[in-house]
Design a protein around this motif. Structure first.
Motif, short mmCIF file in Angstrom:
data_model
loop_
_atom_site.label_atom_id
_atom_site.label_comp_id
_atom_site.label_asym_id
_atom_site.label_seq_id
_atom_site.Cartn_x
_atom_site.Cartn_y
_atom_site.Cartn_z
N GLU A 93 3.69 -3.04 -2.61
CA GLU A 93 3.33 -1.82 -1.88
C GLU A 93 2.25 -2.11 -0.84
O GLU A 93 2.31 -1.58 0.28
CB GLU A 93 2.85 -0.75 -2.85
N ALA A 94 1.30 -2.96 -1.18
CA ALA A 94 0.23 -3.31 -0.24
C ALA A 94 0.79 -4.02 0.99
O ALA A 94 0.39 -3.73 2.12
CB ALA A 94 -0.82 -4.18 -0.92
N ILE A 95 1.75 -4.90 0.78
CA ILE A 95 2.39 -5.59 1.90
C ILE A 95 3.14 -4.59 2.77
O ILE A 95 3.06 -4.63 4.00
CB ILE A 95 3.32 -6.71 1.41
N GLN A 96 3.88 -3.67 2.15
CA GLN A 96 4.63 -2.68 2.92
C GLN A 96 3.71 -1.80 3.75
O GLN A 96 3.98 -1.54 4.93
CB GLN A 96 5.49 -1.82 1.98
N TRP A 98 1.27 -0.40 9.05
CA TRP A 98 0.08 -0.30 9.88
C TRP A 98 0.19 -1.23 11.09
O TRP A 98 -0.09 -0.83 12.21
CB TRP A 98 -1.16 -0.64 9.06
N GLU A 99 0.64 -2.48 10.85
CA GLU A 99 0.80 -3.44 11.96
C GLU A 99 1.81 -2.95 12.98
O GLU A 99 1.63 -3.19 14.19
CB GLU A 99 1.25 -4.80 11.41
N MET A 118 -5.24 -3.23 0.84
CA MET A 118 -5.18 -4.56 1.45
C MET A 118 -6.36 -4.75 2.40
O MET A 118 -6.64 -5.86 2.77
CB MET A 118 -3.84 -4.71 2.15
N ASP A 119 -7.03 -3.66 2.74
CA ASP A 119 -8.14 -3.76 3.68
C ASP A 119 -9.34 -4.50 3.10
O ASP A 119 -10.22 -4.91 3.83
CB ASP A 119 -8.56 -2.37 4.16
N ASP A 120 -9.38 -4.70 1.79
CA ASP A 120 -10.48 -5.44 1.18
C ASP A 120 -10.14 -6.91 0.94
O ASP A 120 -10.93 -7.63 0.33
CB ASP A 120 -10.91 -4.77 -0.12
N ARG A 149 -4.36 -12.40 2.19
CA ARG A 149 -3.12 -11.77 2.67
C ARG A 149 -2.03 -12.82 2.86
O ARG A 149 -0.87 -12.59 2.49
CB ARG A 149 -3.36 -11.02 3.99
N ASP A 150 -2.40 -13.95 3.42
CA ASP A 150 -1.42 -15.02 3.61
C ASP A 150 -0.86 -15.49 2.27
O ASP A 150 0.35 -15.77 2.15
CB ASP A 150 -2.03 -16.20 4.37
N LEU A 151 -1.71 -15.58 1.26
CA LEU A 151 -1.23 -15.96 -0.07
C LEU A 151 -0.24 -14.93 -0.59
O LEU A 151 0.80 -15.30 -1.17
CB LEU A 151 -2.40 -16.09 -1.04
#
Length: 91
Positions: free
Chosen positions: A76-79, A84-85, A1-3, A9-11
């Motif tokens: 998985e990317a959202i999780q 991380w947040e 998700m860092d790219d 990300r909002d989408l």
């Protein structure tokens, strides 16, 4: 998700909260958050980018309308992002 961009990300978050939303459904929801209306020239290339990154799948609802859904990799990317947040803010 860092790219991903913040917009991408909002989408992902909008798609995660809906059941196979159309592009117009996503646009309507994202317009609520952003102060300026999101045009199709911004929305659809970013959705296509998420599809190309295999975070979102794109399917056909009918001849005119596509739907979008998170893939397992997108979920998985959202999780991972939320984990991380949570190091920095108390969710």
């Amino acid at each position: 998700m860092d790219d991903l961009t913040g917009f991408q990300r909002d989408l992902l978050y909008v798609i995660a909260d809906a059941d196979q939303p159309s592009g117009q459904d996503i646009k309507n929801e994202i317009d609520i958050y952003y102060s300026a209306e999101i045009n199709h020239g911004r929305l659809y290339p970013n959705l296509d980018s998420l599809v190309n990154k295999e975070l979102v799948e794109k399917g056909e609802l009918d001849r005119r309308t596509n739907y979008y859904a998170l893939t397992d990799a997108g979920d998985e990317a959202i999780q991972k992002r939320r984990e991380w947040e949570s190091q920095y803010i108390d969710l």
